[in-house]
Design a protein around this motif. Sequence first.
Motif, PDB file in Angstrom:
ATOM      1  N   GLN A 152       0.838  -1.197   0.000  1.00  0.00           N
ATOM      2  CA  GLN A 152       0.000   0.000   0.000  1.00  0.00           C
ATOM      3  C   GLN A 152       0.877   1.253   0.000  1.00  0.00           C
ATOM      4  O   GLN A 152       0.602   2.210  -0.727  1.00  0.00           O
ATOM      5  CB  GLN A 152      -0.919   0.001   1.220  1.00  0.00           C
ATOM      6  N   VAL A 179       2.232   1.789  -3.503  1.00  0.00           N
ATOM      7  CA  VAL A 179       1.214   2.319  -4.413  1.00  0.00           C
ATOM      8  C   VAL A 179       0.955   3.787  -4.104  1.00  0.00           C
ATOM      9  O   VAL A 179       0.860   4.615  -5.012  1.00  0.00           O
ATOM     10  CB  VAL A 179      -0.082   1.480  -4.339  1.00  0.00           C
ATOM     11  N   ASP A 180       0.854   4.124  -2.829  1.00  0.00           N
ATOM     12  CA  ASP A 180       0.605   5.516  -2.441  1.00  0.00           C
ATOM     13  C   ASP A 180       1.731   6.439  -2.912  1.00  0.00           C
ATOM     14  O   ASP A 180       1.474   7.530  -3.427  1.00  0.00           O
ATOM     15  CB  ASP A 180       0.434   5.631  -0.930  1.00  0.00           C
ATOM     16  N   LEU A 191       1.557   6.816  -6.641  1.00  0.00           N
ATOM     17  CA  LEU A 191       0.437   7.670  -7.033  1.00  0.00           C
ATOM     18  C   LEU A 191       0.831   9.140  -6.948  1.00  0.00           C
ATOM     19  O   LEU A 191       0.511   9.922  -7.844  1.00  0.00           O
ATOM     20  CB  LEU A 191      -0.785   7.389  -6.154  1.00  0.00           C
ATOM     21  N   CYS A 250     -13.574   4.270  -8.530  1.00  0.00           N
ATOM     22  CA  CYS A 250     -12.736   3.599  -7.535  1.00  0.00           C
ATOM     23  C   CYS A 250     -13.488   3.426  -6.214  1.00  0.00           C
ATOM     24  O   CYS A 250     -13.313   2.410  -5.535  1.00  0.00           O
ATOM     25  CB  CYS A 250     -11.428   4.351  -7.349  1.00  0.00           C
ATOM     26  N   HIS A 284     -14.469  -0.192  -4.368  1.00  0.00           N
ATOM     27  CA  HIS A 284     -14.281  -0.487  -2.951  1.00  0.00           C
ATOM     28  C   HIS A 284     -15.579  -0.994  -2.330  1.00  0.00           C
ATOM     29  O   HIS A 284     -15.570  -1.922  -1.516  1.00  0.00           O
ATOM     30  CB  HIS A 284     -13.794   0.757  -2.211  1.00  0.00           C
ATOM     31  N   PRO A 293      -8.624  -2.243   0.014  1.00  0.00           N
ATOM     32  CA  PRO A 293      -7.957  -0.930   0.057  1.00  0.00           C
ATOM     33  C   PRO A 293      -6.784  -0.830  -0.923  1.00  0.00           C
ATOM     34  O   PRO A 293      -6.597   0.202  -1.562  1.00  0.00           O
ATOM     35  CB  PRO A 293      -7.479  -0.818   1.508  1.00  0.00           C
ATOM     36  N   LEU A 294      -6.031  -1.892  -1.051  1.00  0.00           N
ATOM     37  CA  LEU A 294      -4.914  -1.895  -1.989  1.00  0.00           C
ATOM     38  C   LEU A 294      -5.419  -1.840  -3.431  1.00  0.00           C
ATOM     39  O   LEU A 294      -4.868  -1.123  -4.262  1.00  0.00           O
ATOM     40  CB  LEU A 294      -4.045  -3.137  -1.771  1.00  0.00           C
ATOM     41  N   ALA A 334      -6.541   1.710  -4.211  1.00  0.00           N
ATOM     42  CA  ALA A 334      -5.377   2.565  -4.465  1.00  0.00           C
ATOM     43  C   ALA A 334      -4.811   2.280  -5.854  1.00  0.00           C
ATOM     44  O   ALA A 334      -4.423   3.204  -6.579  1.00  0.00           O
ATOM     45  CB  ALA A 334      -4.316   2.336  -3.392  1.00  0.00           C
ATOM     46  N   HIS A 394      -6.891   4.027  -8.488  1.00  0.00           N
ATOM     47  CA  HIS A 394      -6.522   5.445  -8.628  1.00  0.00           C
ATOM     48  C   HIS A 394      -5.200   5.590  -9.384  1.00  0.00           C
ATOM     49  O   HIS A 394      -5.066   6.467 -10.242  1.00  0.00           O
ATOM     50  CB  HIS A 394      -6.423   6.110  -7.250  1.00  0.00           C
ATOM     51  N   LEU A 395      -4.250   4.742  -9.082  1.00  0.00           N
ATOM     52  CA  LEU A 395      -2.951   4.799  -9.752  1.00  0.00           C
ATOM     53  C   LEU A 395      -3.093   4.516 -11.236  1.00  0.00           C
ATOM     54  O   LEU A 395      -2.590   5.272 -12.072  1.00  0.00           O
ATOM     55  CB  LEU A 395      -1.973   3.815  -9.098  1.00  0.00           C
TER      56      LEU A 395
END
Length: 156
Positions: free
Chosen positions: A72, A75-76, A79, A120, A124, A133-134, A137, A140-141
Amino acid sequence: MAGFNQKNKAPDRRLHLAHPLWCVCMAALLASGSAAAGDLDTSTGPDGPVEEFSADYFACQDEARGMAPAMQKCVDAELVLQQRHMNDALGRLQQQLDQRSVSLLQASQAHWADYKNSTCSFHHRVNKSAMAPLEVAACHLDATMERAALLRHWQR
Protein backbone atom coordinates in the motif's frame (compact mmCIF):
# COMPACT_ATOMS: atom_id res chain seq x y z
CA MET A 1 -13.03 -3.86 -16.13
CA ALA A 2 -13.91 -6.74 -18.30
CA GLY A 3 -14.70 -6.02 -21.90
CA PHE A 4 -17.25 -7.61 -24.16
CA ASN A 5 -16.32 -10.31 -26.63
CA GLN A 6 -18.21 -9.45 -29.82
CA LYS A 7 -17.68 -12.90 -31.34
CA ASN A 8 -19.71 -14.93 -28.87
CA LYS A 9 -21.38 -12.06 -26.96
CA ALA A 10 -19.80 -13.24 -23.72
CA PRO A 11 -18.00 -11.03 -21.21
CA ASP A 12 -14.26 -10.82 -21.77
CA ARG A 13 -12.75 -11.38 -18.34
CA ARG A 14 -9.08 -11.09 -19.26
CA LEU A 15 -7.14 -8.70 -17.06
CA HIS A 16 -5.55 -5.79 -18.82
CA LEU A 17 -3.43 -2.86 -17.71
CA ALA A 18 -6.42 -0.70 -16.79
CA HIS A 19 -7.74 -3.25 -14.32
CA PRO A 20 -6.82 -2.33 -10.73
CA LEU A 21 -6.19 -5.94 -9.91
CA TRP A 22 -3.52 -6.09 -12.63
CA CYS A 23 -1.33 -3.76 -10.59
CA VAL A 24 -1.83 -5.77 -7.42
CA CYS A 25 -1.20 -9.09 -9.16
CA MET A 26 1.91 -7.83 -10.92
CA ALA A 27 3.23 -6.32 -7.70
CA ALA A 28 2.79 -9.66 -5.94
CA LEU A 29 4.43 -11.45 -8.86
CA LEU A 30 7.38 -9.08 -8.79
CA ALA A 31 7.68 -9.36 -5.03
CA SER A 32 7.83 -13.12 -5.36
CA GLY A 33 10.77 -12.82 -7.73
CA SER A 34 8.92 -14.64 -10.53
CA ALA A 35 9.32 -11.76 -12.97
CA ALA A 36 11.67 -8.88 -13.46
CA ALA A 37 10.61 -5.29 -14.06
CA GLY A 38 12.11 -5.47 -17.53
CA ASP A 39 9.73 -8.31 -18.40
CA LEU A 40 6.70 -6.03 -18.16
CA ASP A 41 5.33 -4.18 -21.14
CA THR A 42 3.35 -1.28 -19.77
CA SER A 43 3.80 0.84 -22.88
CA THR A 44 0.29 0.26 -24.22
CA GLY A 45 -3.10 -0.20 -22.67
CA PRO A 46 -6.59 -0.61 -24.05
CA ASP A 47 -6.90 3.12 -24.73
CA GLY A 48 -3.37 3.93 -25.82
CA PRO A 49 0.01 4.46 -24.21
CA VAL A 50 0.34 4.04 -20.47
CA GLU A 51 3.20 5.57 -18.51
CA GLU A 52 5.49 3.01 -17.00
CA PHE A 53 5.83 2.57 -13.29
CA SER A 54 8.94 4.13 -11.78
CA ALA A 55 11.99 2.07 -10.91
CA ASP A 56 11.43 3.08 -7.27
CA TYR A 57 7.97 1.51 -7.42
CA PHE A 58 9.37 -1.84 -8.50
CA ALA A 59 12.10 -1.67 -5.86
CA CYS A 60 9.52 -0.81 -3.21
CA GLN A 61 7.26 -3.68 -4.25
CA ASP A 62 10.23 -6.03 -4.18
CA GLU A 63 11.01 -4.93 -0.62
CA ALA A 64 7.31 -5.28 0.34
CA ARG A 65 7.51 -9.03 -0.37
CA GLY A 66 3.76 -9.29 -0.91
CA MET A 67 2.80 -7.77 2.44
CA ALA A 68 -0.30 -5.65 1.87
CA PRO A 69 0.57 -2.72 4.19
CA ALA A 70 4.00 -2.33 2.63
CA MET A 71 2.53 -2.72 -0.87
CA GLN A 72 0.00 0.00 0.00
CA LYS A 73 2.83 2.40 0.84
CA CYS A 74 4.44 1.63 -2.52
CA VAL A 75 1.21 2.32 -4.41
CA ASP A 76 0.60 5.52 -2.44
CA ALA A 77 4.11 6.83 -3.16
CA GLU A 78 3.82 5.94 -6.85
CA LEU A 79 0.44 7.67 -7.03
CA VAL A 80 1.99 10.91 -5.78
CA LEU A 81 4.70 10.64 -8.44
CA GLN A 82 2.25 9.80 -11.23
CA GLN A 83 -0.08 12.64 -10.18
CA ARG A 84 2.88 14.99 -10.56
CA HIS A 85 3.54 13.57 -14.05
CA MET A 86 -0.13 14.03 -14.94
CA ASN A 87 -0.21 17.61 -13.65
CA ASP A 88 2.99 18.42 -15.57
CA ALA A 89 1.42 17.03 -18.76
CA LEU A 90 -1.76 19.02 -18.07
CA GLY A 91 0.24 22.21 -17.65
CA ARG A 92 2.22 21.66 -20.86
CA LEU A 93 -0.97 20.96 -22.79
CA GLN A 94 -2.69 24.06 -21.44
CA GLN A 95 0.23 26.18 -22.68
CA GLN A 96 -0.43 24.93 -26.23
CA LEU A 97 -4.15 25.70 -26.27
CA ASP A 98 -6.31 28.77 -26.82
CA GLN A 99 -8.45 30.00 -23.90
CA ARG A 100 -11.65 28.22 -25.06
CA SER A 101 -9.78 24.92 -25.36
CA VAL A 102 -8.18 25.42 -21.95
CA SER A 103 -11.65 25.91 -20.44
CA LEU A 104 -12.87 22.71 -22.11
CA LEU A 105 -9.80 20.84 -20.91
CA GLN A 106 -10.31 22.05 -17.35
CA ALA A 107 -13.94 20.90 -17.43
CA SER A 108 -12.83 17.57 -18.88
CA GLN A 109 -10.25 17.17 -16.14
CA ALA A 110 -12.84 17.89 -13.44
CA HIS A 111 -15.27 15.37 -14.94
CA TRP A 112 -12.47 12.81 -15.26
CA ALA A 113 -11.56 13.28 -11.57
CA ASP A 114 -15.20 12.78 -10.56
CA TYR A 115 -15.42 9.67 -12.74
CA LYS A 116 -12.18 8.24 -11.35
CA ASN A 117 -13.20 8.88 -7.75
CA SER A 118 -16.68 7.44 -8.15
CA THR A 119 -15.43 4.40 -10.09
CA CYS A 120 -12.74 3.60 -7.54
CA SER A 121 -15.17 4.22 -4.66
CA PHE A 122 -17.68 1.87 -6.24
CA HIS A 123 -14.94 -0.71 -6.68
CA HIS A 124 -14.28 -0.49 -2.95
CA ARG A 125 -17.98 -0.75 -2.15
CA VAL A 126 -18.48 -3.99 -4.11
CA ASN A 127 -15.15 -5.59 -3.27
CA LYS A 128 -15.28 -7.06 0.20
CA SER A 129 -11.85 -8.72 0.18
CA ALA A 130 -9.06 -7.92 2.57
CA MET A 131 -7.13 -6.54 -0.39
CA ALA A 132 -9.87 -3.99 -1.22
CA PRO A 133 -7.96 -0.93 0.06
CA LEU A 134 -4.91 -1.90 -1.99
CA GLU A 135 -7.05 -2.56 -5.07
CA VAL A 136 -8.75 0.82 -4.69
CA ALA A 137 -5.38 2.56 -4.46
CA ALA A 138 -4.30 0.64 -7.56
CA CYS A 139 -7.49 1.82 -9.29
CA HIS A 140 -6.52 5.44 -8.63
CA LEU A 141 -2.95 4.80 -9.75
CA ASP A 142 -3.96 3.10 -13.00
CA ALA A 143 -6.51 5.78 -13.85
CA THR A 144 -3.99 8.55 -13.16
CA MET A 145 -1.35 6.90 -15.33
CA GLU A 146 -3.84 6.47 -18.18
CA ARG A 147 -4.98 10.08 -17.91
CA ALA A 148 -1.39 11.33 -17.97
CA ALA A 149 -0.76 9.28 -21.11
CA LEU A 150 -3.85 10.77 -22.75
CA LEU A 151 -2.78 14.31 -21.83
CA ARG A 152 0.66 13.64 -23.35
CA HIS A 153 -1.00 12.23 -26.46
CA TRP A 154 -3.05 15.41 -26.89
CA GLN A 155 0.17 17.45 -26.84
CA ARG A 156 1.15 16.07 -30.24
